[in-house]
Design a protein around this motif. Structure first.
Motif, PDB file in Angstrom:
ATOM      1  N   VAL A 168       0.855  -1.182   0.000  1.00 30.07           N
ATOM      2  CA  VAL A 168       0.000   0.000   0.000  1.00 30.07           C
ATOM      3  C   VAL A 168       0.893   1.233   0.000  1.00 30.07           C
ATOM      4  CG1 VAL A 168      -1.667   1.336   1.367  1.00 30.07           C
ATOM      5  CG2 VAL A 168      -1.928  -1.139   1.163  1.00 30.07           C
ATOM      6  N   ARG A 169       0.547   2.194  -0.852  1.00 28.15           N
ATOM      7  CA  ARG A 169       1.296   3.452  -0.931  1.00 28.15           C
ATOM      8  C   ARG A 169       0.649   4.457   0.017  1.00 28.15           C
ATOM      9  NH1 ARG A 169       0.798   7.710  -4.986  1.00 28.15           N
ATOM     10  NH2 ARG A 169      -0.953   6.465  -5.668  1.00 28.15           N
ATOM     11  N   ALA A 170       1.485   5.127   0.803  1.00 24.69           N
ATOM     12  CA  ALA A 170       0.984   6.085   1.785  1.00 24.69           C
ATOM     13  C   ALA A 170       1.596   7.452   1.554  1.00 24.69           C
ATOM     14  CB  ALA A 170       1.300   5.606   3.202  1.00 24.69           C
ATOM     15  N   SER A 171       0.779   8.476   1.711  1.00 22.25           N
ATOM     16  CA  SER A 171       1.255   9.853   1.751  1.00 22.25           C
ATOM     17  C   SER A 171       1.679  10.130   3.183  1.00 22.25           C
ATOM     18  CB  SER A 171       0.133  10.813   1.340  1.00 22.25           C
ATOM     19  OG  SER A 171       0.527  12.150   1.543  1.00 22.25           O
ATOM     20  N   MET A 172       2.931  10.509   3.368  1.00 21.45           N
ATOM     21  CA  MET A 172       3.476  10.741   4.704  1.00 21.45           C
ATOM     22  C   MET A 172       3.241  12.210   5.054  1.00 21.45           C
ATOM     23  SD  MET A 172       4.280   7.666   4.960  1.00 21.45           S
ATOM     24  CE  MET A 172       5.197   7.491   6.474  1.00 21.45           C
ATOM     25  N   MET A 173       2.319  12.425   5.971  1.00 16.16           N
ATOM     26  CA  MET A 173       1.845  13.765   6.300  1.00 16.16           C
ATOM     27  C   MET A 173       2.533  14.282   7.564  1.00 16.16           C
ATOM     28  SD  MET A 173      -0.373  14.049   3.834  1.00 16.16           S
ATOM     29  CE  MET A 173      -1.413  15.443   4.221  1.00 16.16           C
ATOM     30  N   MET A 174       2.862  15.575   7.543  1.00 16.97           N
ATOM     31  CA  MET A 174       3.597  16.160   8.658  1.00 16.97           C
ATOM     32  C   MET A 174       3.097  17.573   8.916  1.00 16.97           C
ATOM     33  SD  MET A 174       7.699  16.640   8.907  1.00 16.97           S
ATOM     34  CE  MET A 174       7.736  17.981   7.739  1.00 16.97           C
ATOM     35  N   LYS A 175       3.132  17.963  10.179  1.00 22.48           N
ATOM     36  CA  LYS A 175       2.735  19.308  10.577  1.00 22.48           C
ATOM     37  C   LYS A 175       3.709  19.816  11.624  1.00 22.48           C
ATOM     38  CE  LYS A 175      -1.004  21.844  12.777  1.00 22.48           C
ATOM     39  NZ  LYS A 175      -2.410  21.814  13.189  1.00 22.48           N
ATOM     40  N   GLU A 176       4.249  21.013  11.419  1.00 21.12           N
ATOM     41  CA  GLU A 176       5.092  21.642  12.435  1.00 21.12           C
ATOM     42  C   GLU A 176       4.191  22.215  13.523  1.00 21.12           C
ATOM     43  OE1 GLU A 176       7.996  24.367  10.913  1.00 21.12           O
ATOM     44  OE2 GLU A 176       8.540  23.005   9.283  1.00 21.12           O
ATOM     45  N   LEU A 177       4.566  21.966  14.768  1.00 18.09           N
ATOM     46  CA  LEU A 177       3.776  22.457  15.896  1.00 18.09           C
ATOM     47  C   LEU A 177       4.432  23.744  16.397  1.00 18.09           C
ATOM     48  CD1 LEU A 177       3.035  19.024  17.588  1.00 18.09           C
ATOM     49  CD2 LEU A 177       1.570  20.379  16.072  1.00 18.09           C
TER      50      LEU A 177
END
Length: 198
Positions: free
Chosen positions: A153-162
């Protein structure tokens, strides 16, 4: 009607397992052993309760944990300090009612006091638009993609700076104030210790 978000209780794990395994192809299935491992080791494991029934759950791990997910490992190879959302599941009858948004607000409130980044993934092979839009509306962006070899399965690796983290770290270091709303990381204990009370 309103709902409450709180720490999971061990006797609820069968209901959590049923929620997870009925969620469809956007969530990997769990077995009881893996779920108990989450219960014993996850830094954040909370449920949403409405009218005495579970409406969903969210499980997360800090970057220092020994979590064995290949997506967690992808982030760990690239970032030294982060909080990882392993999975969020909302019961189908509760979707669109704000449970997911409440979970993300709650987990961000927890993470931003302790970590500079909040990370998650969205599976791209199963109609991902709603999940991508959901994450984007919370300020996440794609940091890359990962193919999960065990399930292809291909995943979009999501990130958010806090953005609160640098100030909190500079001001308080590792000694957060003892305030009820700050909460403390779960202190998982082996099941044997909980059972015997030692």
């Amino acid at each position: 009607m309103s709902f409450v978000i709180r720490d999971v209780r061990e006797h609820e794990l069968d209901s959590v397992l049923a929620l997870n395994n009925n969620a469809g192809s956007a969530i990997l299935p769990l077995d009881p052993a893996k779920l108990h491992d989450f219960y014993d080791n996850a830094e954040y494991f909370r449920v949403a309760e409405r009218d005495g029934n579970l409406a969903g759950f969210l499980v997360g791990f800090g970057s220092a944990s020994g979590h064995d997910s290949c997506n967690f490992a992808w982030f760990k190879q690239r970032y030294p300090h982060f909080f990882y959302i392993d999975r969020i599941v909302v019961a189908s009858r509760r979707r669109g009612g704000g449970v997911g948004r409440a979970f993300y607000a709650d987990v961000q409130s927890y993470a931003e006091l302790r970590y500079p980044l909040l990370c998650s993934e969205v599976f791209l092979d199963h109609g991902a638009d709603s999940a991508l839009l959901f994450h984007g509306s919370f300020g996440f962006h794609e940091a890359g993609q990962n193919v999960m070899p065990e399930v292809d399965v291909r995943a979009s690796m999501m990130m958010k700076e806090l953005c609160s983290y640098p100030w909190i770290r500079q001001t308080y270091g590792d000694a957060l104030p003892d305030l009820p709303w700050v909460g403390r990381p779960r202190r998982p204990q082996p099941r044997d210790s909980r059972a015997t009370g030692t």
